[in-house]
Scaffold this motif. Structure first.
Motif, PDB file in Angstrom:
ATOM      1  N   ARG A  75       9.148 -18.956   6.748  1.00 23.99           N
ATOM      2  CA  ARG A  75       9.708 -17.611   6.574  1.00 23.99           C
ATOM      3  C   ARG A  75       8.604 -16.553   6.596  1.00 23.99           C
ATOM      4  N   MET A  76       8.895 -15.441   7.269  1.00 19.72           N
ATOM      5  CA  MET A  76       7.972 -14.308   7.294  1.00 19.72           C
ATOM      6  C   MET A  76       8.754 -13.027   7.045  1.00 19.72           C
ATOM      7  N   ARG A  77       8.051 -12.038   6.540  1.00 24.07           N
ATOM      8  CA  ARG A  77       8.689 -10.779   6.200  1.00 24.07           C
ATOM      9  C   ARG A  77       9.150 -10.047   7.453  1.00 24.07           C
ATOM     10  N   ILE A  78      10.387  -9.589   7.432  1.00 26.42           N
ATOM     11  CA  ILE A  78      10.963  -8.852   8.552  1.00 26.42           C
ATOM     12  C   ILE A  78      11.438  -7.491   8.040  1.00 26.42           C
ATOM     13  N   LEU A  79      10.949  -6.437   8.675  1.00 24.24           N
ATOM     14  CA  LEU A  79      11.356  -5.075   8.321  1.00 24.24           C
ATOM     15  C   LEU A  79      12.181  -4.494   9.450  1.00 24.24           C
ATOM     16  N   PHE A  80      13.269  -3.831   9.083  1.00 24.87           N
ATOM     17  CA  PHE A  80      14.115  -3.199  10.090  1.00 24.87           C
ATOM     18  C   PHE A  80      13.695  -1.743  10.253  1.00 24.87           C
ATOM     19  N   THR A  81      13.478  -1.326  11.510  1.00 25.25           N
ATOM     20  CA  THR A  81      12.992   0.022  11.783  1.00 25.25           C
ATOM     21  C   THR A  81      14.090   0.945  12.286  1.00 25.25           C
ATOM     22  N   SER A  82      15.322   0.438  12.322  1.00 24.89           N
ATOM     23  CA  SER A  82      16.444   1.262  12.760  1.00 24.89           C
ATOM     24  C   SER A  82      17.641   0.953  11.877  1.00 24.89           C
ATOM     25  N   GLU A  83      18.380   1.998  11.503  1.00 26.46           N
ATOM     26  CA  GLU A  83      19.565   1.808  10.668  1.00 26.46           C
ATOM     27  C   GLU A  83      20.765   1.374  11.493  1.00 26.46           C
ATOM     28  N   THR A  84      20.676   1.523  12.817  1.00 28.23           N
ATOM     29  CA  THR A  84      21.830   1.237  13.666  1.00 28.23           C
ATOM     30  C   THR A  84      21.606   0.074  14.622  1.00 28.23           C
ATOM     31  N   THR A  85      20.353  -0.247  14.947  1.00 24.80           N
ATOM     32  CA  THR A  85      20.060  -1.290  15.931  1.00 24.80           C
ATOM     33  C   THR A  85      19.329  -2.438  15.257  1.00 24.80           C
ATOM     34  N   THR A  86      19.998  -3.594  15.112  1.00 26.18           N
ATOM     35  CA  THR A  86      19.404  -4.718  14.401  1.00 26.18           C
ATOM     36  C   THR A  86      18.255  -5.341  15.172  1.00 26.18           C
ATOM     37  N   GLY A  87      18.202  -5.125  16.482  1.00 26.77           N
ATOM     38  CA  GLY A  87      17.140  -5.718  17.283  1.00 26.77           C
ATOM     39  C   GLY A  87      15.787  -5.064  17.083  1.00 26.77           C
ATOM     40  N   GLN A  88      15.759  -3.864  16.482  1.00 27.87           N
ATOM     41  CA  GLN A  88      14.493  -3.166  16.279  1.00 27.87           C
ATOM     42  C   GLN A  88      13.916  -3.591  14.927  1.00 27.87           C
ATOM     43  N   ILE A  89      12.957  -4.516  15.004  1.00 26.94           N
ATOM     44  CA  ILE A  89      12.363  -5.065  13.791  1.00 26.94           C
ATOM     45  C   ILE A  89      10.851  -4.959  13.870  1.00 26.94           C
ATOM     46  N   TYR A  90      10.234  -5.116  12.724  1.00 29.15           N
ATOM     47  CA  TYR A  90       8.776  -5.101  12.636  1.00 29.15           C
ATOM     48  C   TYR A  90       8.354  -6.235  11.719  1.00 29.15           C
ATOM     49  N   MET A  91       7.405  -7.049  12.172  1.00 32.94           N
ATOM     50  CA  MET A  91       6.911  -8.171  11.378  1.00 32.94           C
ATOM     51  C   MET A  91       5.419  -7.963  11.166  1.00 32.94           C
ATOM     52  N   PRO A  92       5.016  -7.514   9.977  1.00 35.43           N
ATOM     53  CA  PRO A  92       3.606  -7.168   9.741  1.00 35.43           C
ATOM     54  C   PRO A  92       2.641  -8.290  10.089  1.00 35.43           C
ATOM     55  N   ARG A  93       2.947  -9.518   9.681  1.00 36.85           N
ATOM     56  CA  ARG A  93       2.007 -10.613   9.909  1.00 36.85           C
ATOM     57  C   ARG A  93       1.811 -10.872  11.407  1.00 36.85           C
ATOM     58  N   ILE A  94       2.905 -10.896  12.159  1.00 38.25           N
ATOM     59  CA  ILE A  94       2.812 -11.128  13.602  1.00 38.25           C
ATOM     60  C   ILE A  94       2.093  -9.971  14.284  1.00 38.25           C
ATOM     61  N   ASN A  95       2.368  -8.737  13.834  1.00 38.21           N
ATOM     62  CA  ASN A  95       1.745  -7.568  14.447  1.00 38.21           C
ATOM     63  C   ASN A  95       0.224  -7.640  14.361  1.00 38.21           C
ATOM     64  N   TRP A  96      -0.286  -7.953  13.175  1.00 34.18           N
ATOM     65  CA  TRP A  96      -1.736  -7.914  13.008  1.00 34.18           C
ATOM     66  C   TRP A  96      -2.408  -9.167  13.533  1.00 34.18           C
ATOM     67  N   LEU A  97      -1.704 -10.287  13.595  1.00 30.19           N
ATOM     68  CA  LEU A  97      -2.250 -11.461  14.276  1.00 30.19           C
ATOM     69  C   LEU A  97      -2.380 -11.192  15.774  1.00 30.19           C
ATOM     70  N   LEU A  98      -1.334 -10.577  16.352  1.00 29.62           N
ATOM     71  CA  LEU A  98      -1.387 -10.213  17.769  1.00 29.62           C
ATOM     72  C   LEU A  98      -2.504  -9.203  18.031  1.00 29.62           C
ATOM     73  N   PHE A  99      -2.602  -8.202  17.170  1.00 29.09           N
ATOM     74  CA  PHE A  99      -3.641  -7.172  17.335  1.00 29.09           C
ATOM     75  C   PHE A  99      -5.033  -7.806  17.340  1.00 29.09           C
ATOM     76  N   THR A 100      -5.275  -8.699  16.395  1.00 30.48           N
ATOM     77  CA  THR A 100      -6.585  -9.360  16.331  1.00 30.48           C
ATOM     78  C   THR A 100      -6.868 -10.145  17.604  1.00 30.48           C
ATOM     79  N   ALA A 101      -5.873 -10.895  18.069  1.00 28.70           N
ATOM     80  CA  ALA A 101      -6.056 -11.695  19.281  1.00 28.70           C
ATOM     81  C   ALA A 101      -6.305 -10.812  20.501  1.00 28.70           C
ATOM     82  N   VAL A 102      -5.557  -9.707  20.619  1.00 29.22           N
ATOM     83  CA  VAL A 102      -5.696  -8.814  21.778  1.00 29.22           C
ATOM     84  C   VAL A 102      -7.068  -8.155  21.786  1.00 29.22           C
ATOM     85  N   VAL A 103      -7.534  -7.684  20.634  1.00 32.12           N
ATOM     86  CA  VAL A 103      -8.848  -7.034  20.561  1.00 32.12           C
ATOM     87  C   VAL A 103      -9.960  -8.030  20.878  1.00 32.12           C
ATOM     88  N   VAL A 104      -9.846  -9.250  20.346  1.00 33.94           N
ATOM     89  CA  VAL A 104     -10.861 -10.277  20.641  1.00 33.94           C
ATOM     90  C   VAL A 104     -10.908 -10.569  22.135  1.00 33.94           C
TER      91      VAL A 104
END
Length: 636
Positions: free
Chosen positions: A337-366
Motif C-alpha cells: 500500500r502507498m499513499r494516494i492523494l486525489f487532485t480533483s474533486e470530480t475526476t477520480t483518475g487524477q491522482i498524486y502518489m508522493p512516493r512514486i513521484n519522487w522515486l521517478l524524479f530521482t531516477a530521471v535526474v540521475v
C-alpha cells in the motif's frame, strides 16, 4: 456486466459518443495519449539515419529512402494496425493497459494462470523503465534546439533541462486539472507545426514520397544486412509511446483515439518524417539535426519553446500513467500500500502518489546527468518498450482465444505476426545493452523481483495465518452460547479471510475479555474489473443477532474507501453511526525464517516492503481517531 456481450464480440470500449463529444475527446487525447509519440520526430529520424550511415558517414539516397520507408511502415503496422485497430477493442470494461489485459486474460481462462500474472508483472515493470527515460530524452531533445539556434548556448542545455524537470515534478502535487485544458490545444499546435514544416520541405524534394513504397524498406534490409539490423533499433524510436494508446483507453474511449490518430497524428508524423528525409536528400549535412534544420533561423527559438511545452506534456502523460499503473498494481496485490492523494474533486483518475513521484524524479535526474544528451539516451531507449509490446501481443492472443472465442489459428494469424515484429525489434535493440540498454533491463528486473516477492510473501503470510485461524462461524456460535461482557457500540474488524476469525477480534477477546453489542467482520476484495458499480459495492450476511459479515468490492482502478462503502450499505438497511463505531485492526511485526518458502534474503526484502507500506487506516480512508490497533508478531 453491460460490456460482456460487446467484449465477447471483440468490440468493447467506451460508450458510443455523439460527433461533437468525439471531437472534443479527440482534441483532449492529443496531449495525453499522443504526447510521447508526437515528440519522437525530434530525435527518431536523426538517430536512425546515423545508425544507417555511421555517425560520420554521408547518407546516400537508398539509405534515406530505406530508413524513411521503415519508419512509415513501422508506424503503420505497429500503431495503426496492432494498437488502433486491434488492441483498442480488447478493453476490460472500458480500461486498457498491460495490467488490464492481464486481468482480462485471467478472467477468460478456466482457472488463474501464474504465467499470465508473470507476463503482466514483466509488462508493468518495464513500463516504469519507459517512464524514467521518456521525460529525460524528450525534454533534452527539445532544449538541444537552443544549441542549433545559438551554438554558444550548448553549455546551458543540461542546466535548463534539469530546471524544467524539477519544475515538472514539483507541480505534480497540485494536480494536472488546471493545466490539462491547455494540453490538447498546445499539442494540436505542435502537430500542425510538424505537418507544415514537413510539407514545405517535401515540396523541395517530392521524390522522397517514393519512401511510401515498402519496396525501399525491404531493399534496405536485404542490401545492408547487419547495418540494417542496427538501424532497426533506432527506427523503433518512432513508436515510443505507442503503448499509451492502449493504456489511456479508459480516459477517452476507442473512437476519439482512433479519430485523433487517423485524422491528425499519423498524417502529421508522416509528413514531418518525409520532410526530414527530403531535407537530408537535398543537404546531407542536415543529418546532424534534421528536425530543427527544417525551420528558418528566425523560427528556431519559438519552435524550441513549443517543442519544450510538447515534451513536458508528453512527460506529464507518462508520469500520470505511472501513478495509475501503481494504483492498479497495489489493488492487484503486486505492490504494498502507498499513499494516494486525489487532485480533483470530480475526476477520480487524477491522482498524486508522493512516493512514486519522487522515486521517478530521482531516477530521471540521475539518467539525465548520467547520459547528458538525447543521442546517448536513445541508446538506452527501446528495450523496455519492445519487450512490453511482446507482452501485449502475447496477452492479446489469449484474449482473442479465451474471451472473444476465436479459433487459435485465427488469433495467431491476427497477432502472431506482431509478436515476430516485436521480437525482431527487441533483438535489434538488445545490441544497445552495453551502451545504456542495461539500465531499463536492470530497473525492470528489480521491479519484477519486488512484485514477485510481495505477491509470494503475502500468499505465504495468508496461508500461515489461515492455518492458525479459528473458524469464524464456530467462534460466533460459541460467543452467542456463552457471551462475554458486552459493551455498547459497534466494532468493525477487517480481515482478508471471511471464513476465519480476525486476529484483532481474537486478541480483543483474549486480553480485554469483551465484545461489542454489534460486531461487523469486513473483507475488502479487489475484482478483476476497473470499477465496481455502486449497487454491487457491498454484500451483507447475518451471522447472528450481534455479528454481521460485510464484503466490500472495489475495482483495481479504484482506491478503497470504507466509509463510502458503508454509505452504500445504508441502502441495504445497515444503520451506522461513526461516533459509536471503532475499527479494530491488527498490526503485524514480521520476522524472517529459514523455512518460509522463500530464501532468507527474499524474506528480508518482503519485510522491508511490508514496513514501507502505508497504514491500512490511511489507505482505506478510515478516521484515525476511530481506529484501535492490536499488535502481533508473526514469523514468515
Amino acid at each position: 456486466m453491460a460490456n460482456t456481450s460487446a467484449l465477447e464480440n471483440g468490440h468493447g470500449g467506451a460508450a458510443e459518443a455523439t460527433p461533437p463529444s468525439i471531437l472534443k475527446l479527440a482534441l483532449g487525447s492529443l496531449g495525453v495519449v499522443f504526447g510521447d509519440i508526437g515528440t519522437s520526430p525530434l530525435y527518431a529520424f536523426r538517430e536512425a539515419i546515423a545508425a544507417a550511415t555511421g555517425h560520420q558517414g554521408v547518407p546516400d539516397r537508398g539509405a534515406v529512402l530505406g530508413v524513411l520507408s521503415l519508419i512509415l511502415w513501422t508506424l503503420t503496422l505497429i500503431v495503426s494496425v496492432k494498437y488502433v485497430l486491434i488492441l483498442l477493442r480488447a478493453d476490460n470494461h472500458g480500461e486498457g493497459g498491460t495490467l488490464s489485459l492481464m486481468a482480462l486474460a485471467q478472467r477468460g481462462l478456466p482457472k488463474p494462470s501464474r504465467w499470465i500474472v508473470l507476463l503482466g508483472i514483466v509488462g508493468a515493470a518495464l513500463f516504469y523503465g519507459d517512464a524514467t527515460i521518456t521525460p529525460a530524452i524528450s525534454v533534452l531533445s527539445a532544449v538541444e534546439g537552443l544549441a542549433i539556434a545559438t551554438p554558444q548556448l550548448q553549455r546551458v542545455v543540461l542546466p535548463v533541462t534539469l530546471l524544467i524537470l524539477i519544475a515538472l515534478f514539483a507541480v505534480q502535487r497540485t494536480g494536472t486539472g488546471r493545466v490539462s485544458i491547455f494540453f490538447g490545444p498546445v499539442t494540436a499546435l505542435w502537430f500542425a507545426i510538424l505537418a507544415v514544416s514537413g510539407f514545405v520541405a517535401l515540396l523541395q524534394e517530392p521524390s522522397v514520397l517514393m519512401a511510401i513504397n515498402p519496396y525501399y524498406a525491404v531493399r534496405f534490409l536485404f542490401t545492408h544486412h547487419f547495418i540494417a539490423f542496427l538501424t532497426l533499433g533506432a527506427v523503433f524510436l518512432c513508436v515510443t509511446g505507442a503503448e499509451a494508446l492502449y493504456a489511456d483507453l479508459g480516459h477517452f474511449g476507442r473512437r476519439p483515439i482512433q479519430a485523433a490518430w487517423y485524422g491528425a497524428v499519423f498524417p502529421a508524423l508522416a509528413l514531418n518524417y518525409l520532410g526530414q528525409g527530403a531535407l537530408v536528400l537535398g543537404d546531407p549535412a542536415a543529418r546532424e539535426n534534421p528536425f530543427f534544420l527544417l525551420f528558418p533561423d528566425w523560427a528556431l527559438i519559438p519552435v524550441v519553446i513549443i517543442a519544450t511545452c510538447a515534451t513536458v506534456i508528453a512527460s506529464q502523460a507518462v508520469i500520470s500513467g505511472a501513478y495509475s499503473l501503481t494504483r492498479q498494481a497495489i489493488q492487484l496485490g503486486l505492490l504494498p500500500r502507498m499513499r494516494i492523494l486525489f487532485t480533483s474533486e470530480t475526476t477520480t483518475g487524477q491522482i498524486y502518489m508522493p512516493r512514486i513521484n519522487w522515486l521517478l524524479f530521482t531516477a530521471v535526474v540521475v539518467l539525465t546527468l548520467l547520459f547528458g544528451s538525447s543521442a546517448h539516451l536513445a541508446a538506452a531507449y527501446g528495450i523496455a518498450v519492445t519487450a512490453t509490446m511482446v507482452v501485449d501481443a502475447l496477452l492479446g492472443i489469449i484474449v482473442l482465444r479465451c474471451c472473444w472465442h476465436w479459433r487459435m489459428a485465427t488469433a495467431l494469424a491476427t497477432l502472431g505476426p506482431f509478436v515476430l515484429i516485436a521480437l525482431t525489434f527487441l533483438a535489434a535493440n538488445s545490441l544497445k545493452i552495453l551502451n545504456g540498454g542495461w539500465m531499463p533491463i536492470l530497473f525492470g528486473a528489480a521491479l519484477v523481483m519486488v512484485m514477485l516477492t510481495w505477491r509470494r510473501g503475502t500468499a505465504i503470510l495468508a496461508e500461515k495465518t489461515r492455518r492458525i485461524e479459528v473458524s469464524l462461524r464456530d467462534l460466533v456460535t460459541r460467543l452467542d452460547t456463552k457471551p462475554p461482557h458486552r459493551v455498547p457500540g459497534t466494532a468493525i474488524f477487517l480481515t482478508g479471510n471471511p471464513d476465519g476469525a480476525p486476529t484483532a477480534l481474537l486478541h480483543n477477546l483474549k486480553h480485554n475479555k469483551i465484545i461489542h453489542e454489534r460486531n461487523i467482520i469486513m473483507t475488502i476484495r479487489t475484482e478483476q474489473m476497473p470499477r465496481v458499480p455502486a449497487n454491487q459495492r457491498a454484500t451483507i450476511s447475518e451471522l447472528s443477532p450481534s455479528f454481521q459479515l460485510i464484503t466490500m468490492s472495489f475495482g483495481y482502478m479504484e482506491t478503497p474507501n470504507i466509509l463510502k462503502g458503508i454509505a452504500a450499505c445504508r441502502k441495504q438497511g445497515l444503520a451506522f453511526d461513526i461516533m459509536s463505531t471503532s475499527f479494530f485492526m491488527s498490526r503485524r511485526s514480521l520476522k524472517a525464517s529459514k523455512h518460509s518458502g522463500m530464501p532468507v534474503w527474499q524474506d528480508k526484502v518482503f519485510i522491508a516492503l511490508a514496513g514501507s507500506a502505508d497504514s491500512a487506516t490511511d489507505y482505506f480512508h478510515i478516521p484515525a481517531e476511530r481506529v484501535v490497533e492490536i499488535g502481533a508478531q508473526v514469523t514468515i
